[in-house]
Design an enzyme around this catalytic site. Structure first.
Site, PDB file in Angstrom:
ATOM      1  N   SER A 164       0.827  -1.207   0.000  1.00 47.06           N
ATOM      2  CA  SER A 164       0.000   0.000   0.000  1.00 47.06           C
ATOM      3  C   SER A 164       0.859   1.253   0.000  1.00 47.06           C
ATOM      4  O   SER A 164       1.646   1.479  -0.899  1.00 47.06           O
ATOM      5  CB  SER A 164      -0.964  -0.035   1.188  1.00 47.06           C
ATOM      6  OG  SER A 164      -1.855   1.044   1.157  1.00 47.06           O
ATOM      7  N   ASP A 223      -1.530   1.301  -3.645  1.00 46.23           N
ATOM      8  CA  ASP A 223      -2.290   0.246  -4.322  1.00 46.23           C
ATOM      9  C   ASP A 223      -3.634   0.750  -4.830  1.00 46.23           C
ATOM     10  O   ASP A 223      -4.476  -0.035  -5.251  1.00 46.23           O
ATOM     11  CB  ASP A 223      -2.465  -0.961  -3.408  1.00 46.23           C
ATOM     12  CG  ASP A 223      -3.148  -0.632  -2.082  1.00 46.23           C
ATOM     13  OD1 ASP A 223      -3.148   0.548  -1.688  1.00 46.23           O
ATOM     14  OD2 ASP A 223      -3.661  -1.557  -1.431  1.00 46.23           O
ATOM     15  N   ASP A 279      -3.337   6.314  -3.255  1.00 47.79           N
ATOM     16  CA  ASP A 279      -2.218   5.725  -2.527  1.00 47.79           C
ATOM     17  C   ASP A 279      -1.567   4.633  -3.368  1.00 47.79           C
ATOM     18  O   ASP A 279      -1.894   4.453  -4.543  1.00 47.79           O
ATOM     19  CB  ASP A 279      -2.670   5.226  -1.151  1.00 47.79           C
ATOM     20  CG  ASP A 279      -3.581   4.011  -1.223  1.00 47.79           C
ATOM     21  OD1 ASP A 279      -4.125   3.719  -2.309  1.00 47.79           O
ATOM     22  OD2 ASP A 279      -3.765   3.339  -0.180  1.00 47.79           O
TER      23      ASP A 279
END
Length: 475
Positions: free
Chosen positions: A105, A256, A254
């Site tokens: 992430s 991902d 962000d």
């Protein structure tokens, strides 16, 4: 047998996060793959798992290792390759398969990790199978996972076009007015998904959107800034570009691409609570029009405006603890149409109760493009109060600090609860006194208290914020 290693620092409450080559290696990933098969997939009658990965250099070989663990245990693997986390959730839902997404992430470049789900994107967390995965993976690091009589097979499937078409079916954009949109992909997965969903690179028809790209080149070293829009410093380039280009809106994703933050035409950050109001009202109107009874989930540090406006529109707003596993569980339990978090995660019933930054962004574009006002003006009604944002304080003793706050602020004329930390609320009818609330929550991993406060006015918010911080930090 050698003692099994402690994987609690790697396999956490909601996902897997570790430093590549240190805590997260190919043997560890292989053990996790085999453990996912034995703890989740096979007990539920599953035979196949979808695997995707983000743009980090370690993604492909970690996916290889997870696939090796799964196939050793007799589970087939569908490799969907490069994707966002909500792209993996789409594959899980559309193909009715459990899934593993290789991603860290918003974490820095040296990290990678995994997010896991059951079929139809159902969450796997600490209390819903991840603890079993952790225990089994630790065992498989000291003893070889047993080989199935018939090993699983691997296949590949490119799903980016199906993903884009599905999202467009949820939020049509072809009839909106032309919009100029700056998107900051942070060299992460939005650089792959935005051209496919909002553009024509996956073979979909063009939309009335002029996309101005910032940092669309996929690069897991994040050469321009971290892919973490919760950190306001990462939004500076996007804010400047929106003003420079005279854009209608800016979007920041962000790493991902499962979270989205919005910038208005002035270059100002729009709070996730405001987006929760906007999207929640759109979904509420759609559900009411179809004869349904809409429920919307919001976490307890969302703006008070969320519950006020949703209730006034005919929805049932339901408060959730902070954390995606809690909000996902409530979404499924109550068949909620939508859920929003202060962190920029937005959840949709029609997306298998999973979160998607892209769907949230499309809702904002649809709302903006079906009327003529600038974004800031359109959103004014959804942002009536003043919030502090989250403020962390290190304390010597979390219980002692919480006790001080409770003693100082819990009186007969306030509402309070300990649903998630301590919430104290003084919110009389308009004109009948000061209106404010705050929540103080302990960190799960550090000696920290997290304060969020909101009030009906800037001066009052600052005064209450400072009073609470003084009590937290005394001594």
């Amino acid at each position: 047998m050698t003692d099994a290693p402690d994987l609690s620092a790697l396999i956490k409450s909601y996902d897997v996060r570790g430093i590549v080559g240190d805590t997260l290696t190919a043997p560890v990933a292989r053990a996790i793959g085999a453990a996912f098969a034995d703890a989740i997939v096979l007990p539920e009658g599953g035979t196949t798992v979808a695997i995707g990965h983000d743009m980090r250099d370690s993604g492909p070989w970690l996916a290889d290792a997870v696939a090796e663990g799964l196939t050793r245990r007799g589970v087939d693997v569908v490799r969907i390759g490069l994707c966002s986390t909500d792209g993996l959730y789409h594959a899980s839902g559309a193909l009715d398969l459990p899934g593993v997404m290789i991603t860290a992430s918003h974490n820095p470049a040296e990290y990678n990790g995994m997010k896991m789900c059951r079929s139809r994107a159902r969450a796997v967390g600490e209390n819903s199978g991840l603890a079993d995965v952790r225990e089994t993976a630790a065992r498989y690091l000291v003893e070889e996972p047993p080989a199935a009589e018939t090993p699983g097979t691997e296949s590949t499937r490119d799903m980016i076009g199906e993903y884009g078409a599905f999202l467009r079916s949820l939020v049509p954009l072809d009839g909106i007015r032309p919009l100029k949109v700056v998107v900051d992909a942070a060299n992460a997965m939005a650089g792959y998904t935005v051209p496919a969903v909002l553009g024509t690179e996956a073979g979909l028809p063009g939309l009335p959107l002029e996309i101005i790209p910032l940092y669309f080149e996929l690069d897991g070293t994040f050469p321009n800034h971290e892919a973490n829009p919760l950190d306001s410093s990462t939004l500076v380039d996007l804010q400047a570009a929106v003003r420079e280009h005279g854009a209608d809106i800016g979007l920041a994703f962000d790493g991902d691409a499962d979270r989205c933050f919005v910038i208005d035409e002035r270059g100002e950050v729009v709070t996730p609570s405001t987006i929760t109001c906007l999207v929640g009202l759109r979904e509420t109107a759609r559900e009411l029009a179809s004869g349904g009874q809409p429920t919307v989930i919001h976490n307890l540090i969302s703006s008070r405006a969320v519950r006020e406006q949703l209730a006034a529109a005919g929805a049932t707003p339901v408060r959730s603890r902070v954390g995606h596993s809690f909000i996902k569980a409530e979404m499924a339990r109550l068949n909620a149409i939508f859920g929003g978090e202060h962190s920029g995660h937005f959840y949709f019933r029609d997306f298998w109760y999973a979160d998607s930054g892209m769907i949230a962004a499309m809702h904002v574009l649809a709302a903006l493009g079906t009327q003529d006002r600038p974004l800031s003006e359109m959103l004014t009604a959804h942002d009536p109060y003043v919030a502090s944002g989250e403020i962390n304080s290190k304390v010597d003793s979390v219980p002692a600090a919480l006790a001080r706050v409770k003693e100082a602020f819990v009186t007969d004329d306030v509402y309070s609860d300990e649903f998630d930390g301590l919430t104290v609320e003084h919110w009389p009818a308009p004109g009948e006194g000061e209106r404010w609330w705050f929540n103080v929550r302990p960190s799960n991993t550090e000696p920290l208290l997290r304060l969020n406060s909101e009030a009906d006015g800037q001066e009052l918010m600052e005064r209450m914020r400072d009073r609470v911080l003084a009590v937290i930090r005394q001594g």
